[in-house]
Write a protein that holds these residues in place. Structure first.
Motif, mmCIF file in Angstrom:
data_model
loop_
_atom_site.group_PDB
_atom_site.id
_atom_site.type_symbol
_atom_site.label_atom_id
_atom_site.label_comp_id
_atom_site.label_asym_id
_atom_site.label_seq_id
_atom_site.Cartn_x
_atom_site.Cartn_y
_atom_site.Cartn_z
ATOM 1 N N GLN A 87 0.806 -0.972 0.400
ATOM 2 C CA GLN A 87 -0.343 -0.242 0.219
ATOM 3 C C GLN A 87 1.118 1.443 -0.156
ATOM 4 O O GLN A 87 0.773 2.119 -0.340
ATOM 5 N N SER A 112 -6.887 -2.597 -4.874
ATOM 6 C CA SER A 112 -7.988 -4.157 -3.646
ATOM 7 C C SER A 112 -8.667 -4.960 -3.787
ATOM 8 O O SER A 112 -9.986 -4.076 -4.585
ATOM 9 N N TYR A 136 -7.976 -4.169 2.602
ATOM 10 C CA TYR A 136 -8.337 -4.068 0.997
ATOM 11 C C TYR A 136 -10.108 -3.519 1.283
ATOM 12 O O TYR A 136 -9.912 -2.590 -0.105
#
Length: 546
Positions: free
Chosen positions: A87, A99, A247
């Motif tokens: 990320q 994601s 996510y």
């Protein structure tokens, strides 16, 4: 406030400038030895400087794959330290992180890969019963062939590299650690300074068709993180337990980035939610903040060993995703010591929050509303003609502000339908009061019309939860030959009570057209991995007689 359902948030804190990468550099320099991340099952306990150094190592590894700013990098994995590293590394390089829900199966995964044009996919090998490598091989046979990367398969022409977390070089895959090692001598480019550049694609739940990719920028995400942190009164002295999935924006933004902008410590109790693991992590790490959807908090409160855990360190956090009934909120405050717990509301398309209660809000505000507008956000409730409705009247909630997405990736028509004149249309039915507090009463598509009367599921659910023996309730409409629709409820109960007794209790307390015609007692609701109730599954079960 006027007599119309419109409100604007405060002008402080300011809309953040700069990028996520710059924020990480600042944390590493100003809080270098302060604790940044704890992942017990991976034996990770890093300071901000250590986290920044490892993020840069991952970024260098990604550079060896020939990626350029704007390229898409997907990640499909449960919560783990590699998720956080990817990320932050993609944001550092100006790449767009996609994601992907680890609960996806091959059809959904293929849709996400194709729609967003993912060039590199970082994936877990497997989790629980899901074999991600086998699923990818089904979509892209070249991945298991003898060819060395980069890959090419007409089935997924954009995807060139598959990076396997915990794996080694095998067939056409690259192990995550091997990718990092390959970048040891790479040189990172200067930080990109465009705060409005896209850096994340989050897939919506797809309730009105195939999932759409909400595209979010540095500014979108940082604004939400700074605003949510202010609402919780979070500082570098806090430690945030994050059991929600990465996510989703809840974990990625309200977890990781909230800690980044405050230098609070992020604690991941497990790869997926387990109430005992969360309670143990809070006790062991002396966490002061805890996130979760109401079903997660209920799972912790009702755990048979709850009383043996020491949770006195807790103070604040965010509960979001569904209404939090008053009895549960009281237990969260009294039994979990979450005296400053806040309620957040929003959607993926608003990064995700647009409203939040304040840490000092009363029980009524935290149980009957989703709070007031976030800083620099505006909200309004409109009718079918687009006119703002009077205070207290039901209409569609729309929001405008620095958290509203850039658009749906490669779907301009869907973007134009969702964002009109800068206003994000939520599809949620809501009311607003004179204090600017928002109440969500249901989804437009979920509103039940029984014999010409509008029934809002959220209103009936909140009423049912006032019954002392009802633990949880989900209300939805089912077809009816006479009335068009009838009200149906699935409920979870304690003690010896049946559906007819619940209906008898409802009569005389709520209007007759709101009394559930059918009630099913269940042990659990069908849920998404983020803890949202899947009412369409319930509806289908009732219609089919299952």
């Amino acid at each position: 406030m006027t007599g119309l359902s419109f409100a604007a948030g405060p002008l402080s804190p300011a809309i953040p400038e700069g990028t996520i990468g710059a924020r990480l550099d600042a944390a590493a320099e100003q809080a270098s030895d302060g604790p940044a991340i704890v992942v017990p099952w991976q034996e990770v306990r890093w300071s901000w400087r250590e986290l920044r150094d490892r993020v840069e190592a991952v970024a260098k590894g990604l550079l060896t794959l020939g990626l350029r700013p704007g390229d898409r990098v997907g990640i499909c994995a449960p919560n783990c330290v590699e998720w956080v590293l990817v990320q932050l590394a993609t944001a550092r390089l100006g790449l767009v992180l996609v994601s992907i829900n680890p609960a996806y199966r091959s059809h959904e995964l293929g849709h996400a890969l194709r729609l967003s044009g993912i060039r590199v996919l970082v994936t877990a090998s497997r989790f629980k019963t899901t074999d991600y490598i086998a699923m990818l091989a089904e979509l892209m046979p070249a991945m298991t062939g003898p060819s060395l990367p980069p890959l090419f398969d007409m089935a997924l022409p954009d995807l060139r590299y598959v990076i396997e977390i915990g794996g080694t070089v095998a067939d056409a895959r690259i192990g995550f650690d091997a990718m990092v090692a390959a970048g040891a001598n790479a040189v990172l480019p200067p930080q990109r300074c465009d705060a409005d550049a896209p850096i994340n694609i989050q897939f919506t739940s797809g309730t009105t068709g195939a999932p759409k990719g909400a595209t979010l920028s540095h500014r979108n995400l940082l604004h939400n993180a700074v605003s949510a942190a202010a609402g919780m009164m979070l500082t570098e002295r806090d430690s945030l337990c994050i059991p929600v999935p990465l996510y989703h924006c809840f974990g990625m933004v309200l977890g990781v980035l909230v800690c980044l902008v405050t230098r609070a410590t992020m604690v991941f109790p497990g790869a997926a939610f387990d109430p005992a693991m969360v309670l143990a992590a809070v006790e062991r790490e002396r966490c002061t903040a805890l996130h979760g959807v109401p079903t997660m908090f209920l799972g912790m409160l009702d755990h048979p060993d709850f009383a043996r855990f020491d949770l006195i360190s807790l103070r604040t956090g965010i509960a979001a995703g569904a209404p939090c009934p008053p009895p549960m909120m009281r237990r969260m405050i009294d039994d979990m010591h979450l005296r400053d717990i806040t309620i957040g509301y929003g959607m993926t398309e608003t990064s995700p929050l647009s409203t939040q209660t304040q840490a000092t809000a009363d029980i009524e505000t935290r149980t009957e509303t989703v709070g007031q507008m976030l800083p620099h956000f505006e909200g309004r409730v409109i009718d079918d003609s687009g006119d703002i409705v009077p205070l207290g009247q039901v209409g569609e909630y729309c929001s405008r502000g620095p958290g509203v997405m850039l658009g749906y990736w490669n779907q301009p028509e869907a973007t134009a339908a969702a964002i009109r004149d800068g206003w994000m249309h939520s599809g949620d039915l809501a009311t607003m009061d004179g204090d600017g507090r928002l109440r969500i009463v249901g989804r437009i598509k979920d509103m039940i019309i029984r014999g010409g009367e509008n029934v809002y599921p959220a209103e009936v659910e909140l009423f049912l939860l006032t019954h002392p023996d009802i633990v949880d309730a989900a209300v939805f409409g089912i077809p009816d030959a006479r009335f068009g629709e009838q009200v149906c409820a699935w409920i979870r109960v304690r003690g010896d009570i049946d559906g007819e007794a619940v209906r008898d209790w409802c009569r005389g307390r709520i209007a007759h057209h709101k009394v559930p015609a059918q009630i099913r007692l269940v042990d659990a609701f069908p849920m998404t991995v983020t803890g949202k109730v899947q009412k369409f599954v319930m509806r289908d079960a009732m219609v089919s007689g299952c």
